[in-house]
Write a protein that holds these residues in place. Structure first.
Motif, PDB file in Angstrom:
ATOM      1  N   CYS A  53       0.836  -1.193   0.000  1.00  0.00           N
ATOM      2  CA  CYS A  53       0.000   0.000   0.000  1.00  0.00           C
ATOM      3  C   CYS A  53       0.877   1.253   0.000  1.00  0.00           C
ATOM      4  CB  CYS A  53      -0.925  -0.025   1.211  1.00  0.00           C
ATOM      5  SG  CYS A  53      -2.130   1.314   1.262  1.00  0.00           S
ATOM      6  N   MET A  54       1.897   1.255   0.845  1.00  0.00           N
ATOM      7  CA  MET A  54       2.801   2.412   0.886  1.00  0.00           C
ATOM      8  C   MET A  54       3.484   2.619  -0.459  1.00  0.00           C
ATOM      9  SD  MET A  54       4.578   2.205   4.626  1.00  0.00           S
ATOM     10  CE  MET A  54       3.759   2.957   6.031  1.00  0.00           C
ATOM     11  N   MET A  55       3.954   1.520  -1.075  1.00  0.00           N
ATOM     12  CA  MET A  55       4.591   1.626  -2.399  1.00  0.00           C
ATOM     13  C   MET A  55       3.606   2.171  -3.431  1.00  0.00           C
ATOM     14  SD  MET A  55       6.872  -1.765  -2.984  1.00  0.00           S
ATOM     15  CE  MET A  55       8.586  -1.809  -2.514  1.00  0.00           C
ATOM     16  N   THR A  56       2.370   1.695  -3.373  1.00  0.00           N
ATOM     17  CA  THR A  56       1.360   2.128  -4.340  1.00  0.00           C
ATOM     18  C   THR A  56       1.072   3.616  -4.200  1.00  0.00           C
ATOM     19  OG1 THR A  56       0.367  -0.070  -4.368  1.00  0.00           O
ATOM     20  CG2 THR A  56      -1.013   1.758  -5.121  1.00  0.00           C
ATOM     21  N   ILE A  57       0.886   4.084  -2.972  1.00  0.00           N
ATOM     22  CA  ILE A  57       0.603   5.504  -2.765  1.00  0.00           C
ATOM     23  C   ILE A  57       1.811   6.348  -3.181  1.00  0.00           C
ATOM     24  CG2 ILE A  57       0.058   7.286  -1.055  1.00  0.00           C
ATOM     25  CD1 ILE A  57      -2.310   5.427  -1.844  1.00  0.00           C
ATOM     26  N   MET A  58       3.019   5.893  -2.851  1.00  0.00           N
ATOM     27  CA  MET A  58       4.206   6.619  -3.307  1.00  0.00           C
ATOM     28  C   MET A  58       4.274   6.625  -4.834  1.00  0.00           C
ATOM     29  SD  MET A  58       7.320   5.875  -0.614  1.00  0.00           S
ATOM     30  CE  MET A  58       7.197   4.085  -0.573  1.00  0.00           C
ATOM     31  N   ALA A 115       3.809   7.900   1.821  1.00  0.00           N
ATOM     32  CA  ALA A 115       3.789   6.524   2.331  1.00  0.00           C
ATOM     33  C   ALA A 115       2.959   6.422   3.600  1.00  0.00           C
ATOM     34  CB  ALA A 115       5.218   6.041   2.587  1.00  0.00           C
ATOM     35  N   HIS A 116       3.094   7.393   4.481  1.00  0.00           N
ATOM     36  CA  HIS A 116       2.398   7.336   5.767  1.00  0.00           C
ATOM     37  C   HIS A 116       0.905   7.652   5.661  1.00  0.00           C
ATOM     38  CE1 HIS A 116       5.958   6.498   8.082  1.00  0.00           C
ATOM     39  NE2 HIS A 116       6.590   7.453   7.432  1.00  0.00           N
ATOM     40  N   THR A 117       0.434   8.017   4.467  1.00  0.00           N
ATOM     41  CA  THR A 117      -0.993   8.287   4.290  1.00  0.00           C
ATOM     42  C   THR A 117      -1.720   7.134   3.603  1.00  0.00           C
ATOM     43  OG1 THR A 117      -0.735   9.369   2.130  1.00  0.00           O
ATOM     44  CG2 THR A 117      -0.544  10.772   4.098  1.00  0.00           C
ATOM     45  N   CYS A 118      -1.052   6.004   3.424  1.00  0.00           N
ATOM     46  CA  CYS A 118      -1.720   4.898   2.726  1.00  0.00           C
ATOM     47  C   CYS A 118      -2.869   4.356   3.569  1.00  0.00           C
ATOM     48  CB  CYS A 118      -0.717   3.813   2.342  1.00  0.00           C
ATOM     49  SG  CYS A 118      -0.498   2.497   3.549  1.00  0.00           S
ATOM     50  N   PRO A 126      -3.577   1.574  16.355  1.00  0.00           N
ATOM     51  CA  PRO A 126      -2.441   2.412  16.762  1.00  0.00           C
ATOM     52  C   PRO A 126      -1.433   1.702  17.666  1.00  0.00           C
ATOM     53  CG  PRO A 126      -4.501   3.242  17.702  1.00  0.00           C
ATOM     54  CD  PRO A 126      -4.861   2.130  16.770  1.00  0.00           C
ATOM     55  N   ASP A 127      -1.805   0.578  18.282  1.00  0.00           N
ATOM     56  CA  ASP A 127      -0.849  -0.180  19.093  1.00  0.00           C
ATOM     57  C   ASP A 127       0.203  -0.886  18.238  1.00  0.00           C
ATOM     58  OD1 ASP A 127      -2.191   0.595  21.365  1.00  0.00           O
ATOM     59  OD2 ASP A 127      -3.088  -1.375  21.766  1.00  0.00           O
ATOM     60  N   ILE A 128      -0.062  -1.063  16.952  1.00  0.00           N
ATOM     61  CA  ILE A 128       0.915  -1.694  16.061  1.00  0.00           C
ATOM     62  C   ILE A 128       1.946  -0.633  15.670  1.00  0.00           C
ATOM     63  CG2 ILE A 128       1.305  -2.831  13.846  1.00  0.00           C
ATOM     64  CD1 ILE A 128      -1.542  -3.940  14.032  1.00  0.00           C
ATOM     65  N   VAL A 129       3.177  -0.833  16.092  1.00  0.00           N
ATOM     66  CA  VAL A 129       4.245   0.122  15.803  1.00  0.00           C
ATOM     67  C   VAL A 129       4.648  -0.037  14.329  1.00  0.00           C
ATOM     68  CG1 VAL A 129       6.606   0.820  16.337  1.00  0.00           C
ATOM     69  CG2 VAL A 129       5.069   0.055  18.171  1.00  0.00           C
ATOM     70  N   GLN A 130       4.502   1.034  13.579  1.00  0.00           N
ATOM     71  CA  GLN A 130       4.892   1.053  12.170  1.00  0.00           C
ATOM     72  C   GLN A 130       6.226   1.802  12.079  1.00  0.00           C
ATOM     73  OE1 GLN A 130       1.773   2.291   9.415  1.00  0.00           O
ATOM     74  NE2 GLN A 130       0.243   1.824  10.979  1.00  0.00           N
ATOM     75  N   GLU A 131       7.298   1.060  11.975  1.00  0.00           N
ATOM     76  CA  GLU A 131       8.632   1.656  11.871  1.00  0.00           C
ATOM     77  C   GLU A 131       9.053   1.588  10.409  1.00  0.00           C
ATOM     78  OE1 GLU A 131      12.952   0.243  13.194  1.00  0.00           O
ATOM     79  OE2 GLU A 131      11.596   0.606  14.891  1.00  0.00           O
ATOM     80  N   VAL A 132       9.160   2.738   9.782  1.00  0.00           N
ATOM     81  CA  VAL A 132       9.440   2.790   8.350  1.00  0.00           C
ATOM     82  C   VAL A 132      10.709   3.606   8.128  1.00  0.00           C
ATOM     83  CG1 VAL A 132       8.529   3.400   6.081  1.00  0.00           C
ATOM     84  CG2 VAL A 132       6.967   2.688   7.895  1.00  0.00           C
ATOM     85  N   SER A 133      11.638   3.049   7.360  1.00  0.00           N
ATOM     86  CA  SER A 133      12.843   3.791   6.995  1.00  0.00           C
ATOM     87  C   SER A 133      12.925   3.902   5.483  1.00  0.00           C
ATOM     88  CB  SER A 133      14.100   3.133   7.574  1.00  0.00           C
ATOM     89  OG  SER A 133      14.282   1.858   7.026  1.00  0.00           O
ATOM     90  N   PHE A 134      13.564   4.948   5.038  1.00  0.00           N
ATOM     91  CA  PHE A 134      13.672   5.254   3.611  1.00  0.00           C
ATOM     92  C   PHE A 134      15.140   5.438   3.266  1.00  0.00           C
ATOM     93  CE2 PHE A 134       9.619   6.757   5.184  1.00  0.00           C
ATOM     94  CZ  PHE A 134       8.712   6.314   4.235  1.00  0.00           C
ATOM     95  N   ASN A 135      15.665   4.546   2.448  1.00  0.00           N
ATOM     96  CA  ASN A 135      17.037   4.644   1.999  1.00  0.00           C
ATOM     97  C   ASN A 135      17.056   5.365   0.659  1.00  0.00           C
ATOM     98  OD1 ASN A 135      18.072   3.122   4.262  1.00  0.00           O
ATOM     99  ND2 ASN A 135      17.146   1.340   3.280  1.00  0.00           N
ATOM    100  N   PHE A 136      16.680   6.633   0.726  1.00  0.00           N
ATOM    101  CA  PHE A 136      16.752   7.525  -0.435  1.00  0.00           C
ATOM    102  C   PHE A 136      16.685   8.950   0.036  1.00  0.00           C
ATOM    103  CE2 PHE A 136      12.212   6.024  -0.562  1.00  0.00           C
ATOM    104  CZ  PHE A 136      11.552   7.205  -0.334  1.00  0.00           C
TER     105      PHE A 136
END
Length: 136
Positions: A53-58, A115-118, A126-136
């Protein structure tokens, strides 16, 4: 109108079919939960859905902003709770572009915000920690 169907196959395995395309997916319980671990588990699919989903929105934003985005890859790590009830505690995703220099700092920031708006990110508890890093 139904969009998908699912069937329990036995042995802690299911199959799901996307009706419009006919594509199917099989799930199997993980080995640490009485399964064979021979396919995605349902919680693996949640984690993969967040990444896709994040890839698609990006990708949508990249097309709109004329940003070259093809070739992005990601690694996904799902973290389960250690104490009952069994559930997803966190999802760690690391996105990598083959040539990070292809983006300006402004373009990189636009994609990160997108990505964070997908819808999946916004739908998860909200209890699920979404840790996202971007190597760009």
């Amino acid at each position: 109108m139904y969009q998908m169907t699912a069937e329990y196959l036995g042995g802690l395995r299911t199959t799901g079919t996307h009706l419009k395309s006919g594509n199917t997916v099989i799930t199997d319980a993980p080995t640490d939960n009485n399964g064979r671990g021979e396919a995605y588990s349902p919680t693996d699919l949640v984690s993969a859905a967040l990444c896709s989903c994040m890839m698609t929105i990006m990708g949508i934003v990249a097309a709109r902003e004329n940003i070259v985005f093809e070739g992005i890859t990601a690694t996904i790590e799902k973290i389960m709770t250690k104490e009952p009830p069994r559930k997803i505690a966190g999802i760690h995703i690391a996105f990598t572009l083959p040539d990070p220099q292809q983006l300006t700092p402004k373009q990189a920031e636009i994609l990160k915000r997108a990505a964070h708006t997908c819808p999946v990110a916004l739908s998860l508890h909200p209890d699920i920690v979404q840790e996202v890093s971007f190597n760009f």
